[in-house]
Design a protein around this motif. Structure first.
Motif, PDB file in Angstrom:
ATOM      1  N   MET A   1       0.914  -1.435  -0.396  1.00 26.38           N
ATOM      2  CA  MET A   1      -0.419  -0.203  -0.020  1.00 26.38           C
ATOM      3  C   MET A   1       0.784   1.282   0.300  1.00 26.38           C
ATOM      4  N   SER A   2       0.920   1.886  -0.913  1.00 31.00           N
ATOM      5  CA  SER A   2       1.506   3.438  -0.730  1.00 31.00           C
ATOM      6  C   SER A   2       1.217   4.568  -0.429  1.00 31.00           C
ATOM      7  N   SER A   3       1.808   5.397   0.342  1.00 25.62           N
ATOM      8  CA  SER A   3       2.000   6.079   1.197  1.00 25.62           C
ATOM      9  C   SER A   3       1.815   7.310   0.957  1.00 25.62           C
ATOM     10  N   ARG A   4      -0.023   8.243   0.780  1.00 25.05           N
ATOM     11  CA  ARG A   4       0.510   9.958  -0.122  1.00 25.05           C
ATOM     12  C   ARG A   4       0.187  10.708   0.601  1.00 25.05           C
ATOM     13  N   LEU A   5       1.086  11.477   1.190  1.00 28.72           N
ATOM     14  CA  LEU A   5       1.452  12.365   2.319  1.00 28.72           C
ATOM     15  C   LEU A   5       0.340  13.604   1.739  1.00 28.72           C
ATOM     16  N   ILE A   6      -0.334  14.615   2.420  1.00 26.90           N
ATOM     17  CA  ILE A   6      -1.581  15.605   1.628  1.00 26.90           C
ATOM     18  C   ILE A   6      -1.124  16.736   3.063  1.00 26.90           C
ATOM     19  N   THR A   7      -0.452  18.318   2.743  1.00 25.54           N
ATOM     20  CA  THR A   7      -0.348  18.903   4.342  1.00 25.54           C
ATOM     21  C   THR A   7      -1.481  19.887   3.623  1.00 25.54           C
ATOM     22  N   ILE A   8      -1.979  20.260   5.253  1.00 27.81           N
ATOM     23  CA  ILE A   8      -3.075  21.371   5.562  1.00 27.81           C
ATOM     24  C   ILE A   8      -2.429  21.721   6.857  1.00 27.81           C
ATOM     25  N   ARG A   9      -3.012  23.216   6.758  1.00 29.95           N
ATOM     26  CA  ARG A   9      -2.744  23.403   8.931  1.00 29.95           C
ATOM     27  C   ARG A   9      -4.438  23.720   9.176  1.00 29.95           C
ATOM     28  N   GLU A  10      -4.386  23.989  10.388  1.00 32.20           N
ATOM     29  CA  GLU A  10      -5.294  24.233  10.634  1.00 32.20           C
ATOM     30  C   GLU A  10      -6.719  24.958  10.376  1.00 32.20           C
ATOM     31  N   TYR A  11      -7.916  24.274   9.880  1.00 31.38           N
ATOM     32  CA  TYR A  11      -8.996  24.752   9.778  1.00 31.38           C
ATOM     33  C   TYR A  11      -9.322  24.566   8.014  1.00 31.38           C
ATOM     34  N   ALA A  12      -8.690  23.977   7.454  1.00 27.56           N
ATOM     35  CA  ALA A  12      -8.721  24.315   6.042  1.00 27.56           C
ATOM     36  C   ALA A  12      -9.631  23.161   5.353  1.00 27.56           C
ATOM     37  N   ARG A  13     -10.082  23.123   4.344  1.00 28.66           N
ATOM     38  CA  ARG A  13     -11.045  22.277   3.939  1.00 28.66           C
ATOM     39  C   ARG A  13     -10.752  20.678   3.156  1.00 28.66           C
ATOM     40  N   LEU A  14     -10.970  19.866   3.012  1.00 29.69           N
ATOM     41  CA  LEU A  14     -10.854  18.805   2.251  1.00 29.69           C
ATOM     42  C   LEU A  14     -12.466  18.056   1.372  1.00 29.69           C
ATOM     43  N   THR A  15     -11.778  17.833   0.999  1.00 29.47           N
ATOM     44  CA  THR A  15     -13.222  17.157  -0.627  1.00 29.47           C
ATOM     45  C   THR A  15     -12.357  15.965  -2.000  1.00 29.47           C
ATOM     46  N   THR A  16     -13.649  15.420  -1.965  1.00 31.38           N
ATOM     47  CA  THR A  16     -13.514  14.450  -2.699  1.00 31.38           C
ATOM     48  C   THR A  16     -13.352  15.020  -4.529  1.00 31.38           C
ATOM     49  N   GLU A  17     -13.182  16.482  -4.354  1.00 33.47           N
ATOM     50  CA  GLU A  17     -13.251  17.632  -6.200  1.00 33.47           C
ATOM     51  C   GLU A  17     -11.710  17.389  -6.228  1.00 33.47           C
ATOM     52  N   VAL A  18     -11.599  17.950  -7.679  1.00 34.16           N
ATOM     53  CA  VAL A  18     -11.025  18.262  -7.486  1.00 34.16           C
ATOM     54  C   VAL A  18     -10.765  19.892  -7.687  1.00 34.16           C
ATOM     55  N   VAL A  19      -9.175  20.063  -6.866  1.00 33.97           N
ATOM     56  CA  VAL A  19      -8.710  21.420  -6.328  1.00 33.97           C
ATOM     57  C   VAL A  19      -7.655  21.802  -6.643  1.00 33.97           C
ATOM     58  N   GLU A  20      -7.284  22.997  -6.683  1.00 32.52           N
ATOM     59  CA  GLU A  20      -5.656  23.418  -6.164  1.00 32.52           C
ATOM     60  C   GLU A  20      -5.726  23.291  -4.769  1.00 32.52           C
ATOM     61  N   PRO A  21      -4.544  22.649  -5.021  1.00 30.99           N
ATOM     62  CA  PRO A  21      -4.039  22.487  -3.310  1.00 30.99           C
ATOM     63  C   PRO A  21      -3.069  22.715  -2.686  1.00 30.99           C
TER      64      PRO A  21
END
Length: 435
Positions: A1-21
């Motif tokens: 299982m490959s690991s994918r890192l996503i870096t955000i900060r407090e109060y960030a929004r997460l979605t399943t839609e395609v967005v500009e990260p």
């Protein structure tokens, strides 16, 4: 299982839609989204708000920071929302590491080559790097062995004869000896825990330097079995003088094995997860800074619980617990920390201050200061809040200050204007906490 890192900060929004990260918005997989929704529901049942669900495709993170790994391999790194200019990612990682070190009273080895390579690495890799550096030093100093009692059957005498077992030998086996003897082995609770944490790091790390060091240490500890009962082994961790060189690696081992979490992720899946409430990290940092600055005779009490809001049927109700209570020469000051951004120029919206917080401080002032004295609320310094606000007077005898704390220079701004400055050393207000 490959690991994918996503870096955000407090109060960030997460979605399943395609967005500009960015640090404030990110796309996650559907499986990660569903798992986060389930996790949020479990936390809500426990009275903790981790996420806010906004529709079917959006999640809003709350004020928790750290690392969270999902079963599908998505790894969320959540950073403090404190910097708005410059290299926010690097500075936010630096700040979070400093706050965690202070809250858990860790002593990192930032001077090693491995840590220099991991300076801008995600929080999980940094924790694993710190653990490996401490374990490497421990192995070089020597792994502690212990005597283990062994009971076995041999054709020769060795150690002590087990007379009772020998007498029960069936006919024809009297020439086999039932023995007891001690073997000097590294199989002890501390080593078993370190081996288990090492195995987890070797499987989890994505950093080449960490993986190489973990592989070397695994070979050196090949004789040590991994722990099967984590809680029992941690309770058996020895604190005697001969085990003093084990103490530095223990907090990192606890972090790796999810045993020292202000907020642990419960359930069948844990992964590499560590979550910290930012309010508590900020409070711990300010408290430790003040303790290092106290003059002789001054006392600092955290979460004092001496008074309640009211009495009811010969009992107390609604305990009043200020973050910090400072005392010297029969005089007291109440200090409260708040992890929130203020705007010192926005008088129309009360600078972003909460009316509920003022009610709370007023109650503290009546119960702890008997309506006379000074109190302070301490907020993080920012570009919009870089100097103390004018004092707030509840009455001619009771005053409240709102002060900024600079997390980069470790300075409480406006300290010289307040009465409780007499409790704090005047040599330097910018003393480095983790020097």
């Amino acid at each position: 299982m490959s690991s994918r890192l996503i870096t955000i900060r407090e109060y960030a929004r997460l979605t399943t839609e395609v967005v500009e990260p960015s640090l404030d918005i990110a796309q996650v997989s559907s499986s990660a989204f569903d798992w986060l929704c389930e996790l949020s529901a479990r936390f809500n049942r426990g009275g903790v708000t981790l996420l806010q669900v906004q529709g079917r495709r959006w999640l809003k993170w709350d004020s928790y920071v750290g690392v969270l790994e999902t079963p599908c391999g998505t790894q969320l790194e959540i950073l403090p929302k404190h910097f708005e200019e410059g290299d926010c990612l690097r500075k936010s990682r630096q700040l979070l590491r400093k706050l965690i070190q202070c809250a858990l009273q860790l002593k990192p080895r930032e001077a090693s080559a491995t840590n220099l390579e991991l300076f801008d690495a995600p929080l999980s890799e940094w924790v694993m790097g710190q653990f490996l550096a401490e374990l490497d030093l421990l192995v070089k100093r020597g792994v502690r062995f212990d005597y283990q009692r062994v009971e076995e059957e041999q054709r020769f005498l060795r150690g002590q004869l087990n007379v009772v077992a020998q007498m029960r030998q069936p006919p024809g086996r009297q020439h086999h000896f039932q023995l007891r003897h001690d073997v000097f082995l590294p199989d002890r609770a501390e080593n078993r825990l370190l081996k288990l944490a090492l195995e987890q790091v070797a499987k989890t790390t994505q950093d080449a330097a960490n993986w190489r060091l973990a592989s070397e240490l695994r070979a050196m500890l090949a004789e040590v079995p991994a722990s099967r009962h984590i809680s029992l082994d941690f309770r058996a961790w020895s604190r005697d003088r001969l085990m003093a060189h084990y103490q530095a690696v223990k907090p990192w081992c606890e972090l790796i094995l999810n045993q020292q979490m202000p907020l642990a992720v419960s359930g069948q899946w844990q992964g590499m997860s560590m979550l910290f409430p930012m309010e508590k990290l900020f409070e711990c940092y300010v408290e430790r800074w003040l303790r290092r600055q106290l003059v002789a005779g001054a006392r600092l009490t955290s979460q004092a619980a001496r008074h309640s809001l009211c009495e009811h049927e010969q009992g107390s109700m609604f305990r009043l617990e200020p973050d910090l209570l400072l005392e010297k020469d029969r005089q007291a000051w109440v200090l409260d920390t708040k992890w929130k951004k203020l705007d010192g120029a926005d008088r129309r919206n009360n600078y972003g201050l909460s009316q509920a917080d003022f009610y709370q401080l007023f109650a503290y002032g009546q119960k702890y200061l008997h309506g006379r004295g000074e109190m302070a609320m301490i907020y993080p310094r920012s570009a919009q809040f870089h100097q103390p606000l004018a004092p707030f007077d509840f009455s001619p005898e009771l005053r409240l200050w709102v002060l900024p704390f600079d997390l980069e220079s470790d300075t409480l701004l406006g300290l010289d204007d307040v009465d409780f400055a007499r409790c704090v050393s005047q040599k330097t207000h910018a003393l480095a906490l983790l020097a």
